[in-house]
Structures are given as structure tokens and as C-alpha cells.
Design a protein around this motif. Structure first.
Motif, PDB file in Angstrom:
ATOM      1  N   ASN A  76      -2.409 -71.800 -23.976  1.00 36.23           N
ATOM      2  CA  ASN A  76      -2.422 -70.899 -22.827  1.00 36.23           C
ATOM      3  C   ASN A  76      -2.638 -71.675 -21.531  1.00 36.23           C
ATOM      4  N   ILE A  77      -2.044 -71.161 -20.462  1.00 37.97           N
ATOM      5  CA  ILE A  77      -2.317 -71.673 -19.127  1.00 37.97           C
ATOM      6  C   ILE A  77      -2.875 -70.541 -18.283  1.00 37.97           C
ATOM      7  N   TYR A  78      -3.951 -70.831 -17.575  1.00 36.35           N
ATOM      8  CA  TYR A  78      -4.486 -69.901 -16.581  1.00 36.35           C
ATOM      9  C   TYR A  78      -4.103 -70.445 -15.197  1.00 36.35           C
ATOM     10  N   PRO A  79      -3.038 -69.944 -14.584  1.00 30.15           N
ATOM     11  CA  PRO A  79      -2.652 -70.429 -13.254  1.00 30.15           C
ATOM     12  C   PRO A  79      -3.660 -70.008 -12.187  1.00 30.15           C
ATOM     13  N   CYS A  80      -3.898 -70.896 -11.221  1.00 30.12           N
ATOM     14  CA  CYS A  80      -4.782 -70.610 -10.089  1.00 30.12           C
ATOM     15  C   CYS A  80      -3.988 -70.810  -8.812  1.00 30.12           C
ATOM     16  N   MET A  81      -3.845 -69.753  -8.028  1.00 24.45           N
ATOM     17  CA  MET A  81      -2.967 -69.835  -6.867  1.00 24.45           C
ATOM     18  C   MET A  81      -3.609 -69.177  -5.644  1.00 24.45           C
ATOM     19  N   PRO A  82      -3.145 -69.518  -4.465  1.00 24.75           N
ATOM     20  CA  PRO A  82      -2.149 -70.544  -4.165  1.00 24.75           C
ATOM     21  C   PRO A  82      -2.781 -71.937  -4.176  1.00 24.75           C
ATOM     22  N   TYR A  83      -1.931 -72.963  -4.332  1.00 21.68           N
ATOM     23  CA  TYR A  83      -2.412 -74.330  -4.252  1.00 21.68           C
ATOM     24  C   TYR A  83      -2.435 -74.717  -2.783  1.00 21.68           C
ATOM     25  N   ALA A  84      -3.612 -74.649  -2.199  1.00 21.87           N
ATOM     26  CA  ALA A  84      -3.735 -74.751  -0.739  1.00 21.87           C
ATOM     27  C   ALA A  84      -3.174 -76.050  -0.186  1.00 21.87           C
ATOM     28  N   HIS A  85      -3.376 -77.162  -0.914  1.00 21.03           N
ATOM     29  CA  HIS A  85      -2.906 -78.457  -0.407  1.00 21.03           C
ATOM     30  C   HIS A  85      -1.389 -78.471  -0.234  1.00 21.03           C
ATOM     31  N   LYS A  86      -0.697 -77.747  -1.116  1.00 19.35           N
ATOM     32  CA  LYS A  86       0.760 -77.703  -1.018  1.00 19.35           C
ATOM     33  C   LYS A  86       1.205 -77.097   0.303  1.00 19.35           C
ATOM     34  N   TYR A  87       0.561 -76.005   0.680  1.00 14.91           N
ATOM     35  CA  TYR A  87       0.931 -75.348   1.926  1.00 14.91           C
ATOM     36  C   TYR A  87       0.441 -76.129   3.141  1.00 14.91           C
ATOM     37  N   ALA A  88      -0.727 -76.751   3.015  1.00 20.79           N
ATOM     38  CA  ALA A  88      -1.231 -77.570   4.120  1.00 20.79           C
ATOM     39  C   ALA A  88      -0.306 -78.752   4.380  1.00 20.79           C
ATOM     40  N   ASN A  89       0.154 -79.380   3.305  1.00 21.64           N
ATOM     41  CA  ASN A  89       1.075 -80.501   3.465  1.00 21.64           C
ATOM     42  C   ASN A  89       2.395 -80.046   4.051  1.00 21.64           C
ATOM     43  N   ALA A  90       2.840 -78.857   3.635  1.00 21.60           N
ATOM     44  CA  ALA A  90       4.108 -78.336   4.159  1.00 21.60           C
ATOM     45  C   ALA A  90       4.001 -78.053   5.649  1.00 21.60           C
ATOM     46  N   VAL A  91       2.850 -77.516   6.083  1.00 26.75           N
ATOM     47  CA  VAL A  91       2.649 -77.261   7.511  1.00 26.75           C
ATOM     48  C   VAL A  91       2.704 -78.566   8.290  1.00 26.75           C
ATOM     49  N   THR A  92       2.108 -79.615   7.737  1.00 25.07           N
ATOM     50  CA  THR A  92       2.131 -80.927   8.395  1.00 25.07           C
ATOM     51  C   THR A  92       3.560 -81.432   8.541  1.00 25.07           C
ATOM     52  N   GLU A  93       4.366 -81.250   7.494  1.00 19.89           N
ATOM     53  CA  GLU A  93       5.728 -81.782   7.494  1.00 19.89           C
ATOM     54  C   GLU A  93       6.724 -80.863   8.193  1.00 19.89           C
ATOM     55  N   LEU A  94       6.549 -79.551   8.025  1.00 24.66           N
ATOM     56  CA  LEU A  94       7.573 -78.604   8.473  1.00 24.66           C
ATOM     57  C   LEU A  94       7.130 -77.730   9.645  1.00 24.66           C
ATOM     58  N   GLY A  95       5.841 -77.717   9.948  1.00 25.41           N
ATOM     59  CA  GLY A  95       5.326 -76.786  10.929  1.00 25.41           C
ATOM     60  C   GLY A  95       5.088 -75.427  10.293  1.00 25.41           C
TER      61      GLY A  95
END
Length: 284
Positions: A76-95
Motif C-alpha cells: 500500500n501507498i499512503y500519498p501525502c499531498m501537495p508536495y510543497a517543494h515541487k510547487y515552490a521550485n516551480a514558482v522559482t522557475e516559472l513564476g
């Protein structure tokens, strides 16, 4: 839920005690096969639940699980979302606008851009649902009996008093994914009070629980009172308090509370996995 839950911090260079260890782990787990070796070790030792973020590399792990359905049929996998670092990195790269455009589908993005914050306030719940759907795609065909919302969102909702979002999340996870909703927080007492006020009884709450009160907002005394007197399904995380406690001492403290349902931990060697698992199962 299983008593022992295996976490993913060690795979993605998260170490609250040592930056040096985090860098070493980043190098060690650069390849997906290194992650799978540790997961297979955990499975060999009888651990069948992996509680993880929605880090991009987890999609690769899910591909491996799907490619070997017989081997991982009970995993089993228990997903935990959202992965904040992913969105923070995207903001840095994409605005900010670029990030919204990347993660929020089609027509909704146009509405968002036109409506600005008014849109967010009005349809934040819909936005959350869209992000859940986007992040759950990687788990298609995988057993996901519990789906968690991360503390970065839970605690923000508590602070803003947007409590209706938690109720909507609970209903959406049950209806759309036929799963139980779980909540990660750094303030378990406050969250439990809010969930109960919303009619959410016996919720699954993952929070820091340790002998020295590390990351236990509200104070260790209040946590202990709630653990002893209130009905919910606690998962203990950060039980070693970022390395301040030894495993035996840390797990013995958890043994004071009969209603702790599961303990979440991460390790990178088979010996440490075995040691911690044995401690948990003999104490909790």
C-alpha cells in the motif's frame, strides 16, 4: 492501518538532524533502483505500507510497482499531498502565473487569471480538488487506502479559519477515491477540535509525538491529554525528535498511549528498519 508505516524522507535528502547526512542520502538515492532496494528490504521484513510525498520520482516508483503486480499486490501507498517543494521550485522557475498554468488545467486557468484572489476565495475547494486529481494520477492502479493532506495546507487552513475546506476534502477523498482521508499537522489538538466541530469523527491524524515536545504546537501536556482522552486515530511521526532521542527511549514513550494506531519512520539500512520495526511492534 498497519502499526508500522515506512516514510520517504531519507530518499529525498530530508534530514532534520544533519545537512551532511542529507547530502549523503541525496547521492546514495540518486537512482530509483537504490530506493527500490530499501523498499524491498522493508517488504522482506514485513512492512507493507509506504507513506510518501508526491515527489516527481515517486511516479517512477509507481511505474515499477505496476510493472510487477504480483510481487507488490499487498503493498500500500499512503500519498501525502501537495508536495510543497515541487510547487515552490516551480514558482522559482516559472513564476506564480507560470506555475498555476502548469498545474491547473485549461479553462480554469483563464478564469483564475481574470478573477485573481476573488476566484481563490470563492473556489479554493475546487482548486484543491484539481490539484488532488493531478497528483493522484501517478498512483493509478496502486493501493491507496488512505490519502493525506500535508501540514503545509492543513495548518494554513487552520490559521485562516477556512474550515469548510477540510470538510470538503474529507468528502471528496471518500467519494472520488473510495479512500479514508488523513491529515498531517503540527497542531494536533487544534485540528482535532476543528474536525470534530465539522462532524468528522475518529479522524486519522498524523502529527509529531515525542518525549521532548519537538514540533508539537500547543505543548506536550495538551498532546498527552488529547492522546489519553479523545477519540481519534493517531499516527506518530518525528518520534526521534530529529535525532535528539534514541529509538528505544522514543518508542517506550509512545507506549504510554494505547490509542496510537501507527508509527511513521524512515531508515535506509535493513538493520535499522528491523530494529525500529521490532521496537514498535513490541511496545505499541
Amino acid at each position: 492501518m498497519d502499526k508500522v508505516l515506512f516514510g520517504d524522507n531519507q530518499f529525498f535528502a530530508v534530514n532534520h538532524a544533519s545537512d551532511e547526512k542529507a547530502r549523503a542520502q541525496s547521492i546514495r538515492f540518486k537512482e530509483d533502483k537504490a530506493i527500490m532496494k530499501v523498499l524491498d528490504d522493508a517488504i522482506d521484513l514485513g512492512i507493507n505500507t509506504f507513506m510518501c510525498t508526491t515527489h516527481d520520482r515517486i511516479a517512477n516508483i509507481c511505474d515499477i510497482l505496476r510493472a510487477n503486480p504480483e510481487k507488490y499486490k499487498n503493498f500500500n501507498i499512503y500519498p501525502c499531498m501537495p508536495y510543497a517543494h515541487k510547487y515552490a521550485n516551480a514558482v522559482t522557475e516559472l513564476g506564480i502565473i507560470g506555475t498555476i498554468k502548469q498545474y491547473v488545467p485549461g479553462n480554469l486557468f483563464g478564469t483564475f487569471a481574470k478573477g485573481g484572489m476573488a476566484f481563490v476565495n470563492k473556489d479554493f475547494i475546487k482548486l484543491i480538488e484539481l490539484l488532488i486529481d493531478a497528483e493522484m494520477k501517478m498512483f493509478k492502479g496502486i493501493n491507496t487506502p488512505v490519502i493525506f493532506i500535508q501540514n503545509v495546507i492543513v495548518d494554513m487552513i487552520l490559521g485562516l479559519k477556512m474550515h469548510g475546506v477540510l470538510k470538503a476534502y474529507d468528502e471528496y477523498i471518500r467519494k472520488k477515491y473510495n479512500a479514508e482521508p488523513g491529515y498531517i499537522t503540527m497542531n494536533m489538538p487544534a485540528l482535532l477540535d476543528v474536525l470534530n466541530s465539522l462532524g468528522i469523527d475518529n479522524p486519522i491524524i498524523c502529527s509529531s509525538i515525542n518525549k521532548i515536545g519537538f514540533r508539537m504546537s500547543g505543548g506536550i501536556e495538551l498532546y498527552e491529554k488529547y492522546l489519553q482522552e479523545r477519540q481519534f486515530r493517531p499516527i506518530a511521526m518525528q518520534v526521534l525528535a530529529a535525532g535528539a532521542l534514541r529509538p528505544k527511549e522514543a518508542i517506550e514513550y509512545l507506549g504510554k498511549f494505547s490509542n496510537i494506531e501507527s508509527v511513521l519512520f524512515g531508515a535506509s539500512s535493513k538493520g535499522h528498519i528491523q530494529e525500529t520495526k521490532d521496537l514498535i511492534e513490541s511496545t505499541i
